[in-house]
Design a protein around this motif. Sequence first.
Motif, PDB file in Angstrom:
ATOM      1  N   VAL A 189     -24.471  47.721  57.474  1.00  0.00           N
ATOM      2  CA  VAL A 189     -25.778  47.494  56.829  1.00  0.00           C
ATOM      3  C   VAL A 189     -26.613  48.765  56.672  1.00  0.00           C
ATOM      4  O   VAL A 189     -27.456  48.850  55.781  1.00  0.00           O
ATOM      5  N   ALA A 190     -26.412  49.732  57.545  1.00  0.00           N
ATOM      6  CA  ALA A 190     -27.221  50.958  57.472  1.00  0.00           C
ATOM      7  C   ALA A 190     -26.583  52.015  58.364  1.00  0.00           C
ATOM      8  O   ALA A 190     -25.508  51.809  58.913  1.00  0.00           O
ATOM      9  N   LYS A 191     -27.306  53.124  58.517  1.00  0.00           N
ATOM     10  CA  LYS A 191     -26.802  54.180  59.408  1.00  0.00           C
ATOM     11  C   LYS A 191     -27.361  53.895  60.807  1.00  0.00           C
ATOM     12  O   LYS A 191     -28.579  53.962  61.011  1.00  0.00           O
ATOM     13  N   PRO A 192     -26.512  53.529  61.755  1.00  0.00           N
ATOM     14  CA  PRO A 192     -27.050  53.191  63.077  1.00  0.00           C
ATOM     15  C   PRO A 192     -27.689  54.389  63.770  1.00  0.00           C
ATOM     16  O   PRO A 192     -27.256  55.532  63.572  1.00  0.00           O
ATOM     17  N   LYS A 193     -28.721  54.120  64.569  1.00  0.00           N
ATOM     18  CA  LYS A 193     -29.320  55.183  65.377  1.00  0.00           C
ATOM     19  C   LYS A 193     -28.465  55.307  66.641  1.00  0.00           C
ATOM     20  O   LYS A 193     -28.348  54.357  67.415  1.00  0.00           O
ATOM     21  N   LEU A 194     -27.874  56.461  66.817  1.00  0.00           N
ATOM     22  CA  LEU A 194     -27.009  56.648  67.986  1.00  0.00           C
ATOM     23  C   LEU A 194     -27.809  57.196  69.150  1.00  0.00           C
ATOM     24  O   LEU A 194     -28.822  57.879  68.956  1.00  0.00           O
ATOM     25  N   LEU A 195     -27.348  56.901  70.354  1.00  0.00           N
ATOM     26  CA  LEU A 195     -28.003  57.417  71.549  1.00  0.00           C
ATOM     27  C   LEU A 195     -27.584  58.873  71.768  1.00  0.00           C
ATOM     28  O   LEU A 195     -26.459  59.252  71.429  1.00  0.00           O
ATOM     29  N   THR A 196     -28.496  59.650  72.315  1.00  0.00           N
ATOM     30  CA  THR A 196     -28.186  61.057  72.584  1.00  0.00           C
ATOM     31  C   THR A 196     -27.492  61.166  73.949  1.00  0.00           C
ATOM     32  O   THR A 196     -27.478  60.205  74.718  1.00  0.00           O
ATOM     33  N   GLN A 197     -27.005  62.363  74.222  1.00  0.00           N
ATOM     34  CA  GLN A 197     -26.389  62.612  75.535  1.00  0.00           C
ATOM     35  C   GLN A 197     -27.410  62.370  76.660  1.00  0.00           C
ATOM     36  O   GLN A 197     -27.078  61.811  77.697  1.00  0.00           O
ATOM     37  N   ALA A 198     -28.662  62.754  76.390  1.00  0.00           N
ATOM     38  CA  ALA A 198     -29.726  62.556  77.389  1.00  0.00           C
ATOM     39  C   ALA A 198     -29.966  61.060  77.598  1.00  0.00           C
ATOM     40  O   ALA A 198     -30.140  60.610  78.740  1.00  0.00           O
ATOM     41  N   ASP A 199     -29.950  60.289  76.506  1.00  0.00           N
ATOM     42  CA  ASP A 199     -30.123  58.830  76.617  1.00  0.00           C
ATOM     43  C   ASP A 199     -29.013  58.224  77.477  1.00  0.00           C
ATOM     44  O   ASP A 199     -29.233  57.280  78.232  1.00  0.00           O
ATOM     45  N   MET A 200     -27.807  58.755  77.332  1.00  0.00           N
ATOM     46  CA  MET A 200     -26.629  58.170  77.977  1.00  0.00           C
ATOM     47  C   MET A 200     -26.453  58.640  79.429  1.00  0.00           C
ATOM     48  O   MET A 200     -25.727  58.003  80.192  1.00  0.00           O
ATOM     49  N   SER A 201     -27.109  59.748  79.787  1.00  0.00           N
ATOM     50  CA  SER A 201     -26.740  60.394  81.055  1.00  0.00           C
ATOM     51  C   SER A 201     -26.991  59.515  82.283  1.00  0.00           C
ATOM     52  O   SER A 201     -26.181  59.500  83.206  1.00  0.00           O
ATOM     53  N   ASP A 202     -28.084  58.739  82.288  1.00  0.00           N
ATOM     54  CA  ASP A 202     -28.366  57.889  83.442  1.00  0.00           C
ATOM     55  C   ASP A 202     -27.231  56.873  83.648  1.00  0.00           C
ATOM     56  O   ASP A 202     -26.708  56.727  84.762  1.00  0.00           O
ATOM     57  N   MET A 203     -26.830  56.214  82.554  1.00  0.00           N
ATOM     58  CA  MET A 203     -25.751  55.214  82.661  1.00  0.00           C
ATOM     59  C   MET A 203     -24.406  55.868  82.987  1.00  0.00           C
ATOM     60  O   MET A 203     -23.593  55.296  83.708  1.00  0.00           O
ATOM     61  N   MET A 204     -24.201  57.078  82.469  1.00  0.00           N
ATOM     62  CA  MET A 204     -22.943  57.789  82.771  1.00  0.00           C
ATOM     63  C   MET A 204     -22.847  58.031  84.283  1.00  0.00           C
ATOM     64  O   MET A 204     -21.789  57.841  84.877  1.00  0.00           O
ATOM     65  N   HIS A 205     -23.976  58.430  84.891  1.00  0.00           N
ATOM     66  CA  HIS A 205     -23.982  58.668  86.340  1.00  0.00           C
ATOM     67  C   HIS A 205     -23.766  57.365  87.109  1.00  0.00           C
ATOM     68  O   HIS A 205     -23.072  57.336  88.111  1.00  0.00           O
ATOM     69  N   ARG A 206     -24.396  56.301  86.624  1.00  0.00           N
ATOM     70  CA  ARG A 206     -24.230  55.015  87.301  1.00  0.00           C
ATOM     71  C   ARG A 206     -22.772  54.576  87.302  1.00  0.00           C
ATOM     72  O   ARG A 206     -22.261  54.138  88.323  1.00  0.00           O
ATOM     73  N   PHE A 207     -22.114  54.706  86.156  1.00  0.00           N
ATOM     74  CA  PHE A 207     -20.703  54.302  86.090  1.00  0.00           C
ATOM     75  C   PHE A 207     -19.819  55.238  86.927  1.00  0.00           C
ATOM     76  O   PHE A 207     -18.843  54.789  87.523  1.00  0.00           O
ATOM     77  N   GLN A 208     -20.211  56.490  86.964  1.00  0.00           N
ATOM     78  CA  GLN A 208     -19.436  57.431  87.800  1.00  0.00           C
ATOM     79  C   GLN A 208     -19.506  57.009  89.268  1.00  0.00           C
ATOM     80  O   GLN A 208     -18.508  56.983  89.975  1.00  0.00           O
ATOM     81  N   SER A 209     -20.712  56.613  89.728  1.00  0.00           N
ATOM     82  CA  SER A 209     -20.800  56.226  91.131  1.00  0.00           C
ATOM     83  C   SER A 209     -20.091  54.888  91.378  1.00  0.00           C
ATOM     84  O   SER A 209     -19.514  54.685  92.438  1.00  0.00           O
ATOM     85  N   ILE A 210     -20.083  53.995  90.390  1.00  0.00           N
ATOM     86  CA  ILE A 210     -19.315  52.729  90.537  1.00  0.00           C
ATOM     87  C   ILE A 210     -17.832  53.080  90.711  1.00  0.00           C
ATOM     88  O   ILE A 210     -17.159  52.567  91.595  1.00  0.00           O
ATOM     89  N   ARG A 211     -17.329  54.017  89.888  1.00  0.00           N
ATOM     90  CA  ARG A 211     -15.906  54.377  89.964  1.00  0.00           C
ATOM     91  C   ARG A 211     -15.573  55.022  91.307  1.00  0.00           C
ATOM     92  O   ARG A 211     -14.531  54.748  91.889  1.00  0.00           O
ATOM     93  N   GLU A 212     -16.495  55.869  91.770  1.00  0.00           N
ATOM     94  CA  GLU A 212     -16.222  56.580  93.028  1.00  0.00           C
ATOM     95  C   GLU A 212     -16.229  55.649  94.240  1.00  0.00           C
ATOM     96  O   GLU A 212     -15.568  55.936  95.232  1.00  0.00           O
ATOM     97  N   LYS A 213     -17.008  54.563  94.155  1.00  0.00           N
ATOM     98  CA  LYS A 213     -17.076  53.616  95.296  1.00  0.00           C
ATOM     99  C   LYS A 213     -15.833  52.736  95.364  1.00  0.00           C
ATOM    100  O   LYS A 213     -15.582  52.105  96.358  1.00  0.00           O
ATOM    101  N   GLN A 214     -15.070  52.653  94.269  1.00  0.00           N
ATOM    102  CA  GLN A 214     -13.960  51.690  94.238  1.00  0.00           C
ATOM    103  C   GLN A 214     -12.638  52.277  94.717  1.00  0.00           C
ATOM    104  O   GLN A 214     -12.537  53.425  94.996  1.00  0.00           O
TER     105      GLN A 214
END
Length: 214
Positions: A189-214
């Motif tokens: 429908v249009a050009k989606p607004k993509l998230l920046t690296q800064a937008d993603m960094s908090d979630m990237m860290h969260r998933f990294q810690s989930i992976r490290e705990k497992q």
Amino acid sequence: MLLQHERELVADYGRKLISDGLTVGTSGNISIYNREKDLIAISPSGMDYFEIKPENVVVIDISGKVIEGSRKPSSEKDMHRLLYTYRKDVNAAVHTHSKFATLMACLNWSIEPIHPILACAGGNVRCAPYMISHNEEFGKTVIKYIADRYAVLLGNHGALTCGPNIGYAYTTALSVEFCAELYYRAKAVAKPKLLTQADMSDMMHRFQSIREKQ
Ligand SMILES: [Zn+2]
């Protein structure tokens, strides 16, 4: 029975693949690597997921040789075993033919960060070129494209996700399908607004810690 727990999980998650709409018919496959025993439990080739019992799940070694099981292992076993050889942080893999991820793979597009949940994949999801999937050559190409990520699209074929355990790999398959649908529909429908690296960094860290705990 060798790897009883892993074989039960492969059978259970196989049924989920169908009930969650992540694959069709007998396509797709699942494996779990027991690093201590150096053995892989992998779904059998061409068998209805609702008929797979733990004893039908095949145990292979890291070279692909069948160690226990009367069934033939998935024809894409080389992709799984090479993944465990190259990625020391990965012990489970899920290969799907889910609709929107496969659609993206047919367009040979990558999935770009349209939603923070895509951080589970460790960044954008690249697309490997189409290749016949039943050999080592394919496995090596997939490893190159997945690199340090937890998901990759397989050109004109489907998707592969992985993680430290089957729960992570499977949830990532669901999230990749969700993001593939969002990205495709948004692009329609249009050009989606993509998230920046800064937008993603908090979630990237969260998933990294989930992976490290497992
Ligand atoms: Zn496939």
